[in-house]
Design an enzyme around this catalytic site. Structure first.
Site, PDB file in Angstrom:
ATOM      1  N   LYS A 108     -37.679  34.989  28.850  1.00  0.00           N
ATOM      2  CA  LYS A 108     -39.098  35.278  28.658  1.00  0.00           C
ATOM      3  C   LYS A 108     -39.324  36.121  27.399  1.00  0.00           C
ATOM      4  CE  LYS A 108     -38.869  33.927  32.990  1.00  0.00           C
ATOM      5  NZ  LYS A 108     -39.549  33.068  33.912  1.00  0.00           N
ATOM      6  N   ALA A 143     -36.018  40.580  34.262  1.00  0.00           N
ATOM      7  CA  ALA A 143     -36.271  39.303  33.586  1.00  0.00           C
ATOM      8  C   ALA A 143     -37.473  39.374  32.655  1.00  0.00           C
ATOM      9  CB  ALA A 143     -36.493  38.210  34.631  1.00  0.00           C
TER      10      ALA A 143
HETATM   11  C1  LMR Z   1     -41.104  32.000  37.860  1.00  0.00           C
HETATM   12  O1  LMR Z   1     -40.972  32.832  38.766  1.00  0.00           O
HETATM   13  O2  LMR Z   1     -42.085  31.244  37.780  1.00  0.00           O
HETATM   14  C2  LMR Z   1     -40.059  31.902  36.797  1.00  0.00           C
HETATM   15  O3  LMR Z   1     -39.063  32.825  37.000  1.00  0.00           O
HETATM   16  C3  LMR Z   1     -39.568  30.523  36.587  1.00  0.00           C
HETATM   17  C4  LMR Z   1     -38.721  29.998  37.704  1.00  0.00           C
HETATM   18  O4  LMR Z   1     -37.640  29.507  37.401  1.00  0.00           O
HETATM   19  O5  LMR Z   1     -39.131  30.050  38.868  1.00  0.00           O
END
Ligand code: LMR
Length: 394
Positions: A243, A210
């Site tokens: 991201k 991600a």
């Molecule tokens: C996070 O871990 O903060 C991000 O991936 C956003 C989410 O949806 O939790």
């Protein structure tokens, strides 16, 4: 009927977003949800994305449906971005999904369709939505050690000892880069050993990637997933564009399924399309199309890469500044891990009580496990955070 529903547990990360919003202090600092922010606290639309949107607006002639698995052009650019030359494309099935979370959900559903008894292995700790989705789908789940709370680095021996218990056909979820929530990552030698172990056990890796481009660089961050793709007969990948393209709300993600051979590919592809149809029919297209435009056009691609590199280097500089500041204030090297970690997050090793004190006394918001979003900082707030951490006894 609806009065039979149970209250769902709060999502800790999203709950924190609300607490931060409700805090009226001017000097509050948001280090919670994983969203990139620039030095002024904004999450900007990337220039390359704006330019691609302009082009799309001028050139798009229809909004009719795409294919069930999404546009083939998007599959191609994303397979190239994530996998490069590591695996022949006739072994890769792909489906666009609503964000990386949609891809994770889809991969798990696909695994469950193939083997309803499959056990999913998650790193301890992992992104809280991983176990939540696995549980929601009623799948078996277990954990492998990943993080050493004492050194705040990867517990590789523990990880390998636990992966030794993996059974043939089990699905092992690995973070491709920029581990969330810890920020601690395997090196390539260690990845090679993980590949050996999974091959020996006949297990299937499931890589969640991600944050490609947020750690050591676009290719460097994909090195692990490419190493596995080149070596493993089968692999499932959930990739997110939220991201690295900054298109969070467009919900742009993809499943890449690496099949054992070219014969298995069409059936896998058909199953991915089927799953999309059952869940939401056609996947969102706008973000996927922007990504396709950017990655296919040399000029826009160069613009995007330069912008992403600025984001990455900015976060690295903040890491170094925070590590230096904490060393100065504490007179010890114990915060050196912050500069070693990669990606958006680091786990600070604070207790839940210290995390609460940081929030209540200092207006510093981090996830309860003491994960901070490095991009929530800027050069001026780094010393504030450092002082607050020392003040609460971290
Ligand atoms: C996070 O871990 O903060 C991000 O991936 C956003 C989410 O949806 O939790």
């Amino acid at each position: 009927m609806l009065n039979k529903l149970n209250k769902q547990p709060e999502d800790k990360i999203l709950q924190l977003m609300q607490w931060y919003k409700d805090d009226t202090r001017d000097n509050k600092i948001d280090l919670g949800v994983g969203v990139y922010k620039d030095a002024t606290g904004l999450t900007p639309v990337m220039r390359a994305v704006k330019n691609a949107e302009q082009r799309l607006w001028a050139e798009e002639t229809t909004k009719t449906y795409t294919a069930l698995a999404g546009d083939a052009g998007f599959h191609k650019v994303m397979a190239d971005l994530v996998l490069a030359e590591s695996v022949p494309r006739n072994r890769v099935a792909a489906a666009a999904t609503p964000g990386g979370t949609g891809a994770i959900h889809m991969v798990l559903e696909l695994a469950k369709m193939a083997n309803p008894d499959v056990t999913v292995w998650l790193s301890a700790p992992t992104w809280p939505n991983h176990p939540s989705i696995v549980r929601h789908l009623g799948m078996k789940m277990t954990e492998y050690r990943y993080f050493d709370e004492a050194t705040l680095a990867v517990d590789f021996d523990g990880m390998m000892a636990d992966l030794d218990k993996v059974k043939a056909g089990d699905l092992v979820l690995l973070h491709g880069c920029c581990h969330n929530p810890t920020g601690a990552n395997l090196n390539l030698t260690q990845w090679d050993k993980v590949a050996d172990k999974l091959l020996e056990k006949g297990a299937v890796p499931f890589v969640d990637i991600a944050y490609q481009g947020f750690g050591d660089g676009l290719d460097e961050d994909a090195a692990a997933v490419r190493l596995l793709a080149a070596r493993m007969p089968e692999m499932l990948i959930a990739a997110s564009c939220s991201k690295n393209f900054g298109i969070y709300r467009e919900r742009t993600g993809i499943v890449l399924a690496i099949c054992p051979d070219a014969e298995t590919q069409p059936v896998t592809q058909g199953n991915l399309a089927f799953l999309n149809r059952q869940n939401f029919s056609f996947p969102p297209d706008h973000g996927a199309r922007l990504v396709t435009i950017i990655l296919s056009d040399p000029e826009l691609r160069a613009e995007w890469m330069a912008e992403l590199e600025d984001v990455r280097l900015g976060m690295l500089a903040l890491r170094q500044q925070l590590a230096d500041e904490l060393q100065r204030l504490s007179g010890s090297d114990r915060f050196g891990f912050i500069a070693q970690h990669r990606g958006m997050f680091s786990r600070m090793g604070a207790t839940p009580e210290q995390v609460a004190a940081l929030r209540e006394k200092h207006g510093v918001y981090m996830v309860g496990d003491s994960r901070i979003n490095i991009a929530g900082l800027n050069r001026k707030t780094v010393p504030v955070l450092a002082k607050a951490l020392i003040d609460v006894g971290v």
